[in-house]
Scaffold this motif. Structure first.
Motif, short mmCIF file in Angstrom:
data_model
loop_
_atom_site.label_atom_id
_atom_site.label_comp_id
_atom_site.label_asym_id
_atom_site.label_seq_id
_atom_site.Cartn_x
_atom_site.Cartn_y
_atom_site.Cartn_z
N MET A 37 1.12 -0.85 -0.34
CA MET A 37 0.21 -0.20 -0.32
C MET A 37 0.87 1.21 0.05
O MET A 37 0.84 2.43 -0.37
N ILE A 38 2.15 0.69 1.06
CA ILE A 38 2.78 2.66 0.83
C ILE A 38 3.68 2.60 -0.42
O ILE A 38 3.60 3.47 -0.54
N VAL A 39 4.05 1.95 -1.47
CA VAL A 39 4.07 2.08 -2.31
C VAL A 39 3.39 2.95 -4.26
O VAL A 39 4.23 3.62 -5.08
N HIS A 40 2.22 1.67 -3.52
CA HIS A 40 1.49 2.23 -4.23
C HIS A 40 1.36 3.69 -3.85
O HIS A 40 0.69 4.55 -4.97
N ARG A 41 1.07 4.09 -3.16
CA ARG A 41 0.66 5.40 -2.94
C ARG A 41 1.53 6.59 -2.57
O ARG A 41 0.86 8.14 -2.74
N GLN A 59 0.38 -12.55 -4.41
CA GLN A 59 2.46 -12.60 -5.18
C GLN A 59 1.71 -12.48 -6.58
O GLN A 59 1.91 -13.57 -7.46
N SER A 60 2.57 -11.70 -7.70
CA SER A 60 2.12 -11.16 -8.46
C SER A 60 3.49 -10.14 -9.14
O SER A 60 3.89 -9.46 -7.64
N ILE A 61 4.14 -9.54 -9.95
CA ILE A 61 5.38 -9.01 -11.03
C ILE A 61 4.26 -8.20 -11.17
O ILE A 61 3.61 -7.99 -11.60
N GLN A 62 4.52 -6.80 -10.61
CA GLN A 62 3.79 -5.29 -10.91
C GLN A 62 5.10 -4.50 -11.87
O GLN A 62 5.87 -4.11 -11.73
N ILE A 63 3.78 -4.35 -12.79
CA ILE A 63 4.75 -3.34 -14.03
C ILE A 63 3.39 -2.23 -14.18
O ILE A 63 2.14 -2.11 -14.10
N LEU A 64 4.61 -1.32 -14.19
CA LEU A 64 4.04 0.19 -13.93
C LEU A 64 4.32 1.20 -15.20
O LEU A 64 5.01 1.08 -15.24
N LEU A 65 3.09 0.94 -15.61
CA LEU A 65 3.46 2.62 -16.54
C LEU A 65 2.85 3.66 -16.84
O LEU A 65 1.72 3.96 -16.50
N GLU A 66 3.69 4.96 -15.93
CA GLU A 66 3.20 5.64 -16.13
C GLU A 66 2.98 6.97 -17.01
O GLU A 66 3.00 6.19 -17.76
N ALA A 67 2.13 8.10 -16.59
CA ALA A 67 2.17 9.46 -18.24
C ALA A 67 3.18 9.52 -18.37
O ALA A 67 2.37 9.72 -20.30
N ASP A 68 4.12 9.63 -18.02
CA ASP A 68 5.55 9.82 -19.12
C ASP A 68 5.84 8.85 -19.86
O ASP A 68 6.58 8.95 -20.21
N LYS A 69 5.17 7.70 -20.05
CA LYS A 69 5.74 6.38 -20.16
C LYS A 69 7.13 5.87 -19.90
O LYS A 69 7.84 5.35 -20.30
N THR A 70 7.19 5.79 -18.64
CA THR A 70 8.55 5.54 -18.22
C THR A 70 7.61 3.74 -17.74
O THR A 70 6.55 3.92 -16.86
N GLN A 72 8.02 0.93 -14.77
CA GLN A 72 9.26 0.25 -14.20
C GLN A 72 8.83 -1.12 -13.82
O GLN A 72 7.34 -1.56 -14.10
N LEU A 73 9.66 -2.08 -13.36
CA LEU A 73 8.96 -3.73 -13.01
C LEU A 73 9.47 -3.59 -11.70
O LEU A 73 10.71 -3.12 -11.25
N ASN A 74 8.49 -4.15 -10.34
CA ASN A 74 9.23 -4.30 -9.33
C ASN A 74 9.88 -2.94 -8.79
O ASN A 74 10.87 -2.73 -7.84
N GLY A 75 9.67 -1.86 -9.47
CA GLY A 75 10.14 -1.05 -8.62
C GLY A 75 11.32 -0.40 -9.01
O GLY A 75 11.84 0.67 -9.04
N GLN A 76 11.57 -1.25 -10.42
CA GLN A 76 12.93 -0.95 -10.95
C GLN A 76 12.95 0.11 -12.64
O GLN A 76 11.92 -0.89 -12.85
#
Length: 138
Positions: A37-41, A59-70, A72-76
């Protein structure tokens, strides 16, 4: 009488660390449960809202696509080719791997589809997308 007091003092041979270990383990569990929850906030994502949504497995791998098209794979921060390579290696180690894709609502569908294509190309079959539930008023 002085000898009787001296015997009682010698009875304590060490410090009982069991309560300290118990408290430490409880704090570890609390931090592990709230870290997600802290990471997502802290991320600046504005997820799309839908009326029908389901909970994502923890238990899943998180992939984030931000508005600037950055990406991230598990925070990296990674590039699209690196994402495919890393997911391919993870899928070889665990064929039942689960991936959760969180994309900002301002990102185009074409960018999301390209990432989904890389995920599927890496051999991952269990893919979820993260959204926020809508506030539906009757």
């Amino acid at each position: 009488m002085a000898a009787a007091q001296q015997d009682n003092d010698d009875a304590i041979m060490g410090i009982n660390v069991t309560p300290l270990v118990d408290i430490t383990l409880v704090l570890l569990i609390i931090f592990m449960a709230t870290a997600h929850m802290i990471v997502h906030r802290s991320m600046g994502l504005s997820l799309p809202k839908v009326a029908n949504s389901q909970a994502v497995p923890t238990q899943s791998i998180q992939i984030l696509l931000e508005a600037d098209k950055t990406l991230q794979l598990n925070g990296q921060t990674v590039g699209l080719p690196e994402l495919g390579i890393n997911l391919g290696q993870m899928a070889k180690l665990d064929p039942g791997i689960r991936v959760t894709l969180s994309a900002d609502e301002r990102v185009s569908w074409g960018d999301v589809a390209a990432i989904l294509d890389v995920i599927r190309g890496a051999g991952v079959t269990k893919i979820a997308t993260e959204v926020q539930p809508k506030n539906i008023r009757p």
